[in-house]
Each structure stands twice: as structure tokens, then as C-alpha cells.
Design a protein around this motif. Structure first.
Motif, PDB file in Angstrom:
ATOM      1  N   PRO A 340       1.103   1.223  11.507  1.00 40.93           N
ATOM      2  CA  PRO A 340       2.543   1.549  11.485  1.00 40.93           C
ATOM      3  C   PRO A 340       2.784   3.064  11.478  1.00 40.93           C
ATOM      4  N   LYS A 341       3.580   3.518  12.421  1.00 38.45           N
ATOM      5  CA  LYS A 341       3.891   4.948  12.494  1.00 38.45           C
ATOM      6  C   LYS A 341       4.687   5.421  11.280  1.00 38.45           C
ATOM      7  N   THR A 342       5.269   4.503  10.559  1.00 36.01           N
ATOM      8  CA  THR A 342       6.080   4.874   9.388  1.00 36.01           C
ATOM      9  C   THR A 342       5.260   4.969   8.102  1.00 36.01           C
ATOM     10  N   THR A 343       3.940   4.811   8.191  1.00 31.97           N
ATOM     11  CA  THR A 343       3.098   4.876   6.987  1.00 31.97           C
ATOM     12  C   THR A 343       3.247   6.246   6.335  1.00 31.97           C
ATOM     13  N   SER A 344       3.813   6.281   5.127  1.00 33.00           N
ATOM     14  CA  SER A 344       4.175   7.550   4.487  1.00 33.00           C
ATOM     15  C   SER A 344       3.516   7.781   3.145  1.00 33.00           C
ATOM     16  N   GLN A 348       0.872   2.586   1.037  1.00 28.33           N
ATOM     17  CA  GLN A 348       1.142   1.873   2.278  1.00 28.33           C
ATOM     18  C   GLN A 348      -0.105   1.817   3.160  1.00 28.33           C
ATOM     19  N   ALA A 383       8.466  11.004   6.945  1.00 30.10           N
ATOM     20  CA  ALA A 383       8.096   9.621   7.202  1.00 30.10           C
ATOM     21  C   ALA A 383       6.949   9.579   8.203  1.00 30.10           C
ATOM     22  N   GLY A 384       5.954   8.784   7.889  1.00 30.13           N
ATOM     23  CA  GLY A 384       4.845   8.602   8.806  1.00 30.13           C
ATOM     24  C   GLY A 384       3.712   9.592   8.661  1.00 30.13           C
ATOM     25  N   CYS A 385       3.722  10.410   7.622  1.00 30.56           N
ATOM     26  CA  CYS A 385       2.682  11.438   7.544  1.00 30.56           C
ATOM     27  C   CYS A 385       1.314  10.892   7.128  1.00 30.56           C
ATOM     28  N   TRP A 387       0.249   8.186   8.881  1.00 28.05           N
ATOM     29  CA  TRP A 387      -0.067   7.360  10.053  1.00 28.05           C
ATOM     30  C   TRP A 387      -1.457   7.683  10.597  1.00 28.05           C
TER      31      TRP A 387
END
Length: 541
Positions: A340-344, A348, A383-385, A387
Motif C-alpha cells: 500500500p502506497k499509504t503505508t505511513s 502498518q 502519508a506513505g513514507c 511504502w
């Protein structure tokens, strides 16, 4: 009547040998193909290698196709197999999907005995994702000296559900073996050599190669003689008993659990009474027991004590696999299209990995996080940092490290021929989107960008910055298909591909603009893979 049948078969064989009408006899069916004189390739599309797996044959091992009188036109592909999480009304899919395609040089005949490339498509065992590949690019690259075979096999519950009793496990893998047996019986009529069959496959297709190598404890049935695998996938492989929850949940959602419907004496009879459209409405993934969310691909092969006798890591570590030359590799950023690109957050990241590999322990996740620190800084401002952090861990854990492990085992067992590669050809659009060099992108180059289903990277098309990689990689692949050595007929501009050794850990590097060179797997990657190799059997890979 038998004598007449033999005479007809003989006359058809002679006709084929003379190149007349592209008619071939396959077991008890006769097919007519279509030739492209411009490309020098003849195609036979949509031939049956097994009976329709419907009605009483649903969830059963593949059976022989029915005999049909007369000559059947094999001019177009038939529908591919039903996928998990796709609409029941998708007109391109069907439960009746066990079809095979053959591509051969236009002048090939029953006496040619050309090497055969048998490609197994991927899709996580939940879909047929490399459908409609055209073999003409590889045939032309080989100077019209090989035959290419592609086919469909059952996926999702149709190929991999089992109830521990009445449903034979791993029917999707049995479909693959049925297609290989069809090749052994029939490929000579198309100009192929049944004693020189090279497996190919991407992702789950490459995983299928590893599982077919380990099938029946590594017993060699003579179905294949080499293998070229792109991104071998080591997923979670449950036992039949551990997978029972999948069957129970599926039957319950369809109203087929015991006691739900008095009209049915068994849940299996109920499942077989449902239409494919009804099954598709409930064909979606659910979490593994103890996981917080569903995995990307739930329906998988299972250890059944017969076809598959152990998890993949253990089978290869014990040398229980067919010993054939192998060409194996992966992409630099194999995890980016899955995570998921939103993995923050680190939580997660851990949650995603645990959902795919539910037998991961907290201490093992902690070690993985140490091996894969987040390079986006501890502040993680957006958000997503996380990923890329989770993408790197997942890509190595599921794809890259298993491939390196198998290369080592092949070499350690004395097989003459183990080669490994890393594909680092950067497409500007993919890099700009953050994907880097994503999972199995090299399939576009191996088959040629005009011969794949969907939209290939623009840089691979004629005139693009990476157009030069196409003849380079096709040179290696067709050389391996022809001679079981990627160097013998390689492109003259490409580097010599040195064999893999466990001590040397040298692999071929494919780079932008078609440049190739040998590289040593760096120390960090070796340490990471050593850890994944050590925990692989305990987390059921």
C-alpha cells in the motif's frame, strides 16, 4: 474403423510434414492453424488439452478432452479462467477455460524436433495474469528455431480449494501437468521436440516451476528439461488441514454449509449445483486465522503429502527437486506494485507483512525492521513514507531471496547450469510514479512489447530508450531455450553470463539501454536473504 482412423492420422501427419493447410492431429482431435507469412509463424489457438472442468468435473483433477469429429479451426483464443475478486459477468472469463496455444515457425513439421518453450502465466494462483502472450517475438529472435506454448490453468477456488476428503488438492497444478503431458503426446506434430521442453514462467508461474520441480518429492517424469523463471514467489503454503477454514467459509457464504439447506446431502454437492456466476459473487479473499486483513492472494497450493510433500524452502534444502539447468532472476523493486502506497507507520508495515505471512512472530518482524530501516527518516512527515520500506522487505522476502536460494541449491546439487540475474532496466514513467523497476516488468522484453496483453512500458517500444534491451534479453532466453545455456546464442553486444555459485554469488545485471554486466550480490542483500532463508520453513514458505 480403427484402420481407417490410423490411415487418416498418418495422412494428416504427412500433410503437416509437407506444410499443407496447417492441420495437426492431437490425440483424437484435429486442428487447423493459421499462418502469418510476414512473421513466419503459424498459430494454433484455443485447443483443448483437458475436458471442461464443469458440472461433476468442477473441483476435480483434469480429464482428457472429448473427441470431436472433423477438423476444428484453431484461429482464436478462448476465454481464460475465472479470477478471484472479478465480476461474475466478465465476458472474457469462463469456468470452461482449459485451453492451450502453440506457436511454431511456418516451415516446421513433424520431423523438425525443435526445442519447446512452455510458459506458465502468473497471477498469484488467483488469476491468469499473463494471458494472450504471443510467441512470435521469441520465435523470430531464435531465428525460427523454437516452438512456444502458452495455456490457461484453474486458479482461485476452482483450482485450489480442498475439503480434506472429496476434493483433490492442487487441481491448478494438476492442470499444469496435464498440459505438460499434452505437450509430450502432441508437440511433435507441431514441429516440437518432447525431449527438449524448457519451462518458463513469471511470478506465480515461476512459483509453479519451483513446485513442479519439487512435485512428488522431486521425482523426474521427463516432462521438462530446463527452466527459466522470472520472480519465483514463495507464498504461505498451508497444509490441507490448515486450509480447511477457506472451504468452510466459502461454503457458508454460499449457503452450502452442512445444515444450511436440507435439499443437499453434502456441501460439495451444493457447491457443484451453483452456477459459476453464483460462485463468483463470493469468490474473494478473507484473512488467515490470526491476521487482521486478507492477504493479496489467499487461494494457494497446499502441502497434501502427495503432489506437494513439504514447503518449498524445505524441499529444495533437502535436494528433493528435479535437477535441470535453471535461469532465475528478479527485479530491483519487486515489491512496489503490491504494498500500500499509504503505508505511513511501522505498525502498518508490520501488519501488511503479517497479513501475507501469518506465521511471522513479533521477534521476527522486529528483526526484519532492523534489516530494513526506514530511509525516509524517523520523523516520517507524510502519508506513505513507509511504502518503500515495506516494499523492499516484501519484495526480498517473497521474490528475490527465494530465487537466490534456489539458484544456490541447483548449483550445490551439481546441476550443470545455474544462472541468476537482476533486472534494473528503468522506464522513465515507472520511475516517475515511484515504482522503480517493478515486478516481472521484464516479461515485456522477453516476449517483445508488441506481443503482450495490455500496455507495455513506452520506453520498450521501437525508438524508446529501452528498446535495445529487447534483443539482448531475447538473445539470452532463446539461447537457453535452444541449448540450456544462455551464452551459446546470446546477442553479440551482451556480456557473458557466468554461472551462479554459492561462494561467488555473481549474477547478470540488466541495465537501462540494454547494457549488461556481471555483479556480485552486495553484503547487505546477502545478510537479508540469509535471514529470510533461515525463517522460511517456520513461516511456511
Amino acid at each position: 474403423m480403427r484402420a481407417n482412423f490410423v490411415l487418416v492420422a498418418l495422412s494428416l501427419t504427412i500433410s503437416r510434414a509437407l506444410g499443407a493447410q496447417n492441420i495437426v492431429q492431437t490425440n483424437c482431435n484435429v486442428y487447423k492453424g493459421r499462418s502469418d507469412t510476414t512473421e513466419g509463424v503459424t498459430r494454433w489457438l484455443g485447443m483443448r488439452y483437458a475436458a471442461p472442468p464443469v458440472g461433476k468435473l468442477r473441483f476435480m483433477p483434469p480429464q482428457n478432452p472429448n473427441c470431436v469429429d472433423g477438423v476444428q479451426e484453431a484461429f482464436q483464443r478462448n476465454k481464460y479462467c475465472l479470477s478471484t475478486d472479478t465480476a461474475p459477468t466478465d465476458p472474457s472469463t469462463s469456468e470452461d477455460c482449459l485451453f492451450i496455444d502453440v506457436f511454431a515457425p511456418i516451415n516446421a513439421n513433424a520431423l523438425s524436433r525443435l526445442p519447446v518453450f512452455f510458459f506458465i502465466q502468473g497471477g498469484g494462483f488467483n488469476a491468469n495474469s499473463n494471458r494472450n502472450l504471443d510467441g512470435q517475438g521469441l520465435i523470430k529472435a531464435s531465428n525460427h528455431s523454437i516452438v512456444v506454448v502458452t495455456f490457461n490453468y484453474r486458479v482461485g477456488p476452482y483450482g485450489f480449494i480442498t475439503d480434506g476428503d472429496r476434493i483433490t488438492p492442487n487441481n491448478g497444478l494438476l492442470d499444469q501437468r496435464k498440459a505438460l503431458q499434452w505437450v509430450q503426446s502432441n508437440i511433435a506434430q507441431f514441429g516440437g521436440n518432447p525431449r527438449h521442453v524448457v519451462l518458463g514462467g513469471a511470478s506465480a508461474g515461476a512459483a509453479s516451476i519451483s513446485l513442479q520441480l519439487a512435485a512428488y518429492g522431486g521425482r523426474d517424469f521427463g516432462l521438462f528439461h530446463g527452466a527459466a523463471a522470472e520472480s519465483i514467489s514463495f507464498a504461505t503454503v498451508l497444509t490441507v488441514e490448515q486450509s480447511q477454514y477457506q472451504y468452510d467459509n466459502f461454503t457458508r457464504r454460499l449457503g452450502c454449509a452442512h445444515g444450511n439447506n436440507w435439499n443437499f446431502t453434502s456441501s460439495l454437492a451444493c457447491l457443484r449445483s451453483k452456477s459459476a456466476a453464483e460462485l463468483q459473487t463470493q469468490n474473494h479473499n478473507i484473512p488467515y486465522p490470526g491476521a487482521s486483513g486478507p492477504p493479496l492472494f489467499m487461494w494457494n497450493p497446499v502441502v497434501d503429502g502427495d503432489l506437494l510433500r513439504d514447503v518449498t524452502y524445505s524441499s529444495f534444502a533437502q535436494g528433493k527437486f528435479v535437477k535441470v539447468p535453471m535461469l532465475i532472476g528478479d527485479d530491483t523493486n519487486g515489491g512496489t506494485i503490491f504494498t500500500p502506497k499509504t503505508t505511513s507507520t511501522l505498525r502498518q508495515s508490520d501488519e501488511f507483512l503479517h497479513n501475507q505471512f501469518p506465521y511471522l512472530r513479533h521477534d521476527q518482524l522486529s528483526t526484519i525492521n532492523t534489516l530494513y530501516p526506514n530511509k525516509n527518516s524517523s520523523l516520517c512527515p507524510g502519508a506513505g513514507c513507509y511504502w518503500r520500506q515495506v516494499s523492499n522487505a516484501y519484495g526480498d522476502m517473497r521474490y528475490t531471496c527465494p530465487g537466490l536460494f534456489i539458484s544456490s541449491q541447483v548449483a550445490l546439487r551439481g546441476v550443470k547450469g545455474s544462472w541468476n540475474y537482476r533486472y534494473d532496466v528503468r522506464d522513465p514513467d515507472q520511475v516517475r510514479s515511484g515504482l522503480g523497476v517493478p515486478h516481472v516488468v521484464e516479461v515485456n522484453a522477453i516476449f517483445g512489447p508488441q506481443n503482450v496483453d495490455g500496455s507495455p512500458p513506452r520506453s520498450y517500444l521501437p525508438g524508446g530508450i529501452n528498446a535495445q534491451v529487447v534483443p539482448v534479453i531475447q538473445g539470452y532466453w532463446t539461447s537457453f531455450i535452444r541449448s540450456l545455456d544462455p551464452n551459446k546464442h546470446k546477442h553479440p553486444s551482451s556480456a557473458r553470463w557466468d554461472p551462479w555459485t554459492e561462494t561467488g554469488q555473481r549474477r547478470l545485471l540488466f541495465q537501462t539501454e540494454g547494457v549488461t554486466a556481471m555483479e556480485t550480490v552486495n553484503h547487505t542483500a546477502q545478510v537479508r536473504c540469509q535471514y529470510f532463508n533461515s525463517i522460511g520453513p517456520t513461516i511456511l514458505q
